[in-house]
Design a protein around this motif. Sequence first.
Motif, PDB file in Angstrom:
ATOM      1  N   ASP A   1       6.205 -14.920  -9.646  1.00 37.45           N
ATOM      2  CA  ASP A   1       7.573 -14.378 -10.341  1.00 37.45           C
ATOM      3  C   ASP A   1       8.465 -14.143  -9.303  1.00 37.45           C
ATOM      4  N   GLY A   2       8.091 -14.293  -7.782  1.00 40.13           N
ATOM      5  CA  GLY A   2       9.039 -13.881  -6.948  1.00 40.13           C
ATOM      6  C   GLY A   2       9.627 -12.357  -6.659  1.00 40.13           C
ATOM      7  N   LYS A   3       8.677 -11.288  -7.141  1.00 43.56           N
ATOM      8  CA  LYS A   3       8.671 -10.157  -6.966  1.00 43.56           C
ATOM      9  C   LYS A   3       8.684  -9.492  -5.546  1.00 43.56           C
ATOM     10  N   GLY A   4       8.164 -10.220  -4.800  1.00 42.54           N
ATOM     11  CA  GLY A   4       8.142  -9.593  -3.513  1.00 42.54           C
ATOM     12  C   GLY A   4       7.409  -8.528  -2.894  1.00 42.54           C
ATOM     13  N   THR A   5       7.749  -7.322  -2.481  1.00 44.78           N
ATOM     14  CA  THR A   5       7.268  -6.293  -2.127  1.00 44.78           C
ATOM     15  C   THR A   5       7.750  -5.012  -2.549  1.00 44.78           C
ATOM     16  N   ASP A   6       7.125  -4.170  -3.324  1.00 47.86           N
ATOM     17  CA  ASP A   6       7.688  -3.117  -4.039  1.00 47.86           C
ATOM     18  C   ASP A   6       6.686  -1.817  -3.702  1.00 47.86           C
ATOM     19  N   VAL A   7       6.851  -0.699  -4.200  1.00 45.55           N
ATOM     20  CA  VAL A   7       6.104   0.549  -4.062  1.00 45.55           C
ATOM     21  C   VAL A   7       4.695   0.028  -4.415  1.00 45.55           C
ATOM     22  N   LEU A   8       4.638  -0.283  -5.682  1.00 44.10           N
ATOM     23  CA  LEU A   8       3.183  -0.663  -6.324  1.00 44.10           C
ATOM     24  C   LEU A   8       2.425  -1.589  -5.473  1.00 44.10           C
ATOM     25  N   CYS A   9       3.057  -2.565  -4.629  1.00 40.75           N
ATOM     26  CA  CYS A   9       2.514  -3.602  -3.788  1.00 40.75           C
ATOM     27  C   CYS A   9       1.941  -2.634  -2.778  1.00 40.75           C
ATOM     28  N   VAL A  10       2.535  -1.878  -2.222  1.00 41.06           N
ATOM     29  CA  VAL A  10       2.015  -1.093  -0.749  1.00 41.06           C
ATOM     30  C   VAL A  10       1.115  -0.279  -1.411  1.00 41.06           C
ATOM     31  N   VAL A  11       1.087   0.391  -2.470  1.00 40.71           N
ATOM     32  CA  VAL A  11       0.343   1.513  -3.047  1.00 40.71           C
ATOM     33  C   VAL A  11      -1.111   0.742  -3.322  1.00 40.71           C
ATOM     34  N   GLY A  12      -0.995  -0.548  -3.924  1.00 42.20           N
ATOM     35  CA  GLY A  12      -2.272  -1.185  -4.155  1.00 42.20           C
ATOM     36  C   GLY A  12      -3.026  -1.700  -2.927  1.00 42.20           C
ATOM     37  N   LEU A  13      -2.056  -2.206  -1.860  1.00 38.26           N
ATOM     38  CA  LEU A  13      -2.874  -2.543  -0.625  1.00 38.26           C
ATOM     39  C   LEU A  13      -3.163  -1.362   0.258  1.00 38.26           C
ATOM     40  N   VAL A  14      -2.808  -0.097   0.008  1.00 37.14           N
ATOM     41  CA  VAL A  14      -3.521   1.007   0.789  1.00 37.14           C
ATOM     42  C   VAL A  14      -5.059   1.209  -0.079  1.00 37.14           C
ATOM     43  N   ILE A  15      -4.774   1.236  -1.234  1.00 27.45           N
ATOM     44  CA  ILE A  15      -6.053   1.412  -2.068  1.00 27.45           C
ATOM     45  C   ILE A  15      -7.082   0.467  -1.944  1.00 27.45           C
ATOM     46  N   SER A  16      -6.548  -1.134  -1.826  1.00 31.20           N
ATOM     47  CA  SER A  16      -7.594  -1.960  -1.348  1.00 31.20           C
ATOM     48  C   SER A  16      -8.373  -1.737  -0.158  1.00 31.20           C
ATOM     49  N   ALA A  17      -7.442  -1.436   0.868  1.00 38.58           N
ATOM     50  CA  ALA A  17      -7.757  -1.400   2.229  1.00 38.58           C
ATOM     51  C   ALA A  17      -8.984  -0.327   2.296  1.00 38.58           C
ATOM     52  N   THR A  18      -8.613   0.876   1.602  1.00 32.73           N
ATOM     53  CA  THR A  18      -9.648   1.979   1.635  1.00 32.73           C
ATOM     54  C   THR A  18     -10.889   1.578   0.886  1.00 32.73           C
ATOM     55  N   GLY A  19     -10.945   0.884  -0.355  1.00 31.55           N
ATOM     56  CA  GLY A  19     -12.131   0.190  -0.830  1.00 31.55           C
ATOM     57  C   GLY A  19     -12.834  -0.654   0.231  1.00 31.55           C
ATOM     58  N   LEU A  20     -12.179  -1.417   0.843  1.00 29.07           N
ATOM     59  CA  LEU A  20     -12.646  -2.340   1.902  1.00 29.07           C
ATOM     60  C   LEU A  20     -13.537  -1.532   3.235  1.00 29.07           C
TER      61      LEU A  20
END
Length: 263
Positions: free
Chosen positions: A123-142
């Motif tokens: 969809d070409g949505k790029g980077t937004d706040v939820l993208c960043v929040v999701g990245l932080v959560i996923s990195a924490t899980g890893l």
Amino acid sequence: MQSFLILLVLALLASSCGFRKYVWFISLGYGAAIALVCIGLLVIFGGSLTVGTALQCVLLVVYGCRLAGYLLYRDMKTAYNRRMKGEVKSDEGVSVVAKVGIWVSASLLYVLQTSPVLFRLADGKGTDVLCVVGLVISATGLVLETTADLQKNRAKKANPKRFVDTGLFRLVRCPNYFGEMVFWTGVFVSGLSVYANAVQWICAILGYLGIIYVMFGGARRLEIRQDKNYGDDPEYRRYKSTTPIMIPFVPLYSVKEHTWLVA
């Protein structure tokens, strides 16, 4: 739709190792499929990646490679195979039809799990706040999952015949599964600003609930195995009755009786 089918083919290729060893469909093949699917995303959408979407894909590749590498290393260890003999279902009695069914359904699940990233890129949505929040959560899980695996390996080397109740295992009996759930929660959350129609919502929800179900099924198998191995140990019984099985501070201490968790 074309991108989805390409990713499904990649997942099928990566997880086909399960035809050599049945359990690899949902272990080694799982990690390999996630890594290959996200390499596919990097190639397909290479010209439109943003910092956030590139990091999402790279994090998933790292996740898949780490998981596949860890499982392959563990599977090659003689001591581990000896300890797990009789505990893990063998290929005997599993028909080709059943294997194909597991192969296809598992591969589809792996693509559904990563679908939030696909939808964002498509969809070409790029980077937004939820993208960043999701990245932080996923990195924490890893980090949680990796730490739990390292702590368990260290504890088992020190005392192979004792259950593990040190480090993260003081908080929850399955911290590696908990870390896995945190990781995929991040992936799902990252797409909350992207899902544009019912099909995308259904794909993302099915992928997320599917891996949560698999993790609770894995926790049930582990509990049954540990009860068999340590059930006569008063320390284990005390540990089990006071330490949550899956989520820290949530007083769920057993899933053994939930027979619907058959994953």
